[in-house]
Design an enzyme around this catalytic site. Structure first.
Site, PDB file in Angstrom:
ATOM      1  N   ASP A 116      -3.171   1.724   7.162  1.00 51.23           N
ATOM      2  CA  ASP A 116      -2.293   1.253   5.916  1.00 51.23           C
ATOM      3  C   ASP A 116      -2.041  -0.279   5.797  1.00 51.23           C
ATOM      4  O   ASP A 116      -2.026  -0.745   4.523  1.00 51.23           O
ATOM      5  CB  ASP A 116      -1.198   2.076   5.878  1.00 51.23           C
ATOM      6  CG  ASP A 116      -1.416   3.607   5.936  1.00 51.23           C
ATOM      7  OD1 ASP A 116      -2.328   3.962   5.198  1.00 51.23           O
ATOM      8  OD2 ASP A 116      -0.589   4.153   6.449  1.00 51.23           O
ATOM      9  N   ASP A 170       0.913  -1.265  -0.107  1.00 53.27           N
ATOM     10  CA  ASP A 170      -0.110   0.065  -0.065  1.00 53.27           C
ATOM     11  C   ASP A 170       0.769   1.282  -0.083  1.00 53.27           C
ATOM     12  O   ASP A 170       1.585   1.332   0.931  1.00 53.27           O
ATOM     13  CB  ASP A 170      -1.063   0.005   1.218  1.00 53.27           C
ATOM     14  CG  ASP A 170      -1.767   1.312   1.199  1.00 53.27           C
ATOM     15  OD1 ASP A 170      -2.650   1.429   0.430  1.00 53.27           O
ATOM     16  OD2 ASP A 170      -1.430   2.100   2.037  1.00 53.27           O
ATOM     17  N   GLU A 198      -1.232  -1.299  -5.662  1.00 54.28           N
ATOM     18  CA  GLU A 198      -2.323  -0.364  -6.277  1.00 54.28           C
ATOM     19  C   GLU A 198      -1.813   0.401  -7.771  1.00 54.28           C
ATOM     20  O   GLU A 198      -0.803   0.623  -7.651  1.00 54.28           O
ATOM     21  CB  GLU A 198      -2.768   0.528  -5.324  1.00 54.28           C
ATOM     22  CG  GLU A 198      -3.857   0.286  -4.309  1.00 54.28           C
ATOM     23  CD  GLU A 198      -4.375   1.244  -3.399  1.00 54.28           C
ATOM     24  OE1 GLU A 198      -5.402   1.628  -3.607  1.00 54.28           O
ATOM     25  OE2 GLU A 198      -3.571   1.879  -2.728  1.00 54.28           O
TER      26      GLU A 198
END
Ligand SMILES: [Zn+2]
Length: 407
Positions: free
Chosen positions: A361, A196, A280
Site C-alpha cells: 500500500d 492509497d 485514486e
C-alpha cells in the site's frame, strides 16, 4: 462557496405535528408538479411554466376543497417545493443531453409519505429567524429548540428541516464561506501527499502513514451488525419487529455519523497539512462486481473524496484524481519497473529489477503521488498539473443529516 451546517432539532409535540403537515403539503405540491409535467408530455403539449404551476397548484388549489389544507402551511415552503421539482427536471434534462457530470439521472419521481427522508426548505424570504434565546423560529411551526454544537460562521441564507429514517429532526443551514478567513485558517504549504485507499487500511499515505478507521466507528459498526441480526429473528408484522427496525435505523444513523466525523477529521488534516493531494479516482460504478466494490461502498470512500474535493477548493489546494487503472500496485516506486500483477493477499513484495522491498500500500501511495505529477520539483514548489475543480455537488447539495462538521 456554499457549505451546509447541520444541527439537531428538538421540536415539541405540537411542532412535530406542524412539521409533519409541512412535509406532507410540500410533498403533495411536488407530486402535483410532476403530474402536471407528465400530463403535458403525454398530451404532446408544452410544459407549464413555473408561474402557471404556482398559480394552479398553490394559489388556486388552496381554494378547492381537495387542497384547502395547503393554506395551513407557509406558502414559501410550497413555492420552494415547486422550485425543487423544476430543478429536478432541469437536472434530468441536462443529464439526458450528457451535459451533467456523474451518473445518469432518472426522471423525477413521485414522493411518498413512506420515504425515509422528509424535508422542507425555507429560503431567505420565508421569514424564518434565529431567536435571541437560540431557537429556530419557523413560519406556522414556531420556535424550535436547536442543539447548537458549533457556531455558525456567517448568517445562513436558507434552512432545510429534515426528518431522517431514525425519526430525528435536523436543521441544515446554507452558509457562504469567507475566503479571507479561510486563507488565514489554512496558509499555503509546500507539502504534497499521495493517498492509497486500500482493503487492509482505510488509507495509506505516501509518507508511510497507515490510517485505520477509529475505534468509535468500529464499535458503531459492530452494534449495527448486532441490531441487524436481532431484526432478522423477529416475526414479520410483529410489534417487536417494528421496534427492532427502528433500532437498526438508529444504529445505521450512528454509523453514518461516526463515519462522517472520521472523514471530516481526516480530510481536514490532510488538506491543512498539504498543498497538493493525489488520490485514486474511485469511480464506484467502474468497480462493480469486483472485490473492492463492497469495500469501497462500506468505507464510504466516495464521500471522503468528495470532502477532500470541496475542502481543496475552499482552501486553495490542488486535488488530483488519477485513473483507477494506473498500475499503482504493480509498479516499483523506486525504479519504475512494472513488476506484474500482485494478488490481493500479497502485502509485501521485492522488486525484481532493483531489489527494493515494498509494502504494497505504501508503494501504491507513492505511485499515486508520482502519477499525479505532484512530485516536488527542484525548487521545492509543488508542480500543479491541471487542477481538477472540486465538484460543486459535493459542497452542499446533499443534506448532511448530522452534527455540523463542514470544516
Ligand atoms: Zn525497482
Amino acid at each position: 462557496m456554499q457549505l451546509r451546517y447541520s444541527f439537531r432539532l428538538r421540536p415539541d409535540a405540537y411542532q412535530q405535528k406542524a412539521l409533519a403537515k409541512a412535509f406532507g403539503c410540500s410533498r403533495v405540491v411536488f407530486n402535483d408538479a410532476v403530474r402536471a409535467r407528465e400530463d403535458a408530455r403525454r398530451a404532446g403539449q408544452p410544459f407549464p411554466t413555473a408561474g402557471q404551476l404556482s398559480r394552479k397548484l398553490i394559489t388556486e388549489a388552496k381554494r378547492t376543497p381537495e387542497r384547502s389544507w395547503l393554506a395551513e402551511v407557509s406558502s414559501v415552503v410550497l413555492q420552494q417545493s415547486l422550485r425543487d421539482a423544476e430543478s429536478a427536471y432541469k437536472n434530468f434534462f441536462t443529464s439526458l443531453k450528457g451535459e451533467r457530470r456523474g451518473a445518469k439521472m432518472g426522471a423525477p419521481r413521485f414522493k411518498s409519505r413512506k420515504d425515509a427522508r422528509q424535508s422542507v426548505r425555507f429560503t431567505a424570504n420565508a421569514r424564518w429567524s434565529i431567536t435571541g434565546s437560540g431557537r429556530l423560529n419557523l413560519p406556522k411551526i414556531g420556535a424550535v429548540k436547536v442543539k447548537w454544537s458549533r457556531t455558525l460562521p456567517a448568517t445562513p441564507t436558507s434552512v432545510t428541516v429534515i426528518k431522517d429514517a431514525a425519526g430525528r429532526f435536523f436543521a441544515s443551514f446554507v452558509i457562504d464561506t469567507d475566503p479571507a478567513a479561510d486563507a488565514t485558517r489554512m496558509p499555503e504549504s509546500d507539502r504534497t501527499i499521495g493517498i492509497d485507499l486500500g482493503l487492509t487500511h482505510f488509507a495509506v499515505l505516501s509518507d508511510g502513514t497507515k490510517i485505520d478507521s477509529p475505534r468509535f466507528l468500529r464499535r458503531a459498526e459492530k452494534k449495527l451488525k448486532k441490531a441487524h441480526k436481532e431484526l432478522s429473528r423477529k416475526q414479520k408484522g410483529s410489534k417487536n419487529r417494528a421496534k427492532a427496525r427502528l433500532k437498526v435505523a438508529r444504529a445505521h444513523a450512528r454509523v453514518a455519523d461516526a463515519r462522517r466525523e472520521f472523514h471530516h477529521q481526516l480530510s481536514t488534516k490532510l488538506i491543512s497539512e498539504n498543498q497538493g493531494i493525489a488520490v485514486e479516482d474511485l469511480t464506484v460504478a467502474g468497480l462493480a462486481r469486483t472485490r473492492l466494490a463492497k469495500s469501497v461502498h462500506d468505507a464510504g470512500w466516495s464521500s471522503f473524496i468528495g470532502m477532500l474535493a470541496y475542502k481543496a477548493e475552499r482552501y486553495g489546494r490542488t486535488l488530483v484524481k488519477i485513473g483507477r487503472f494506473e498500475p499503482t500496485t504493480q509498479t516499483c516506486s523506486t525504479c519504475g519497473v512494472k513488476d506484474g500483477p500482485k494478488p490481493l493477499n500479497v502485502r509485501e513484495w521485492t522488486c525484481g529489477a532493483c531489489g527494493t522491498v515494498h509494502d504494497r500500500d505504501h508503494n501504491a501511495a507513492i505511485n499515486v503521488k508520482t502519477a499525479a505529477g505532484l512530485a516536488v520539483s527542484a525548487c521545492g514548489a509543488p508542480v500543479r498539473p491541471g487542477a481538477i475543480p472540486a465538484q460543486r455537488e459535493e459542497t452542499g447539495s446533499h443534506g448532511f443529516p448530522t452534527e455540523p462538521r463542514a470544516a
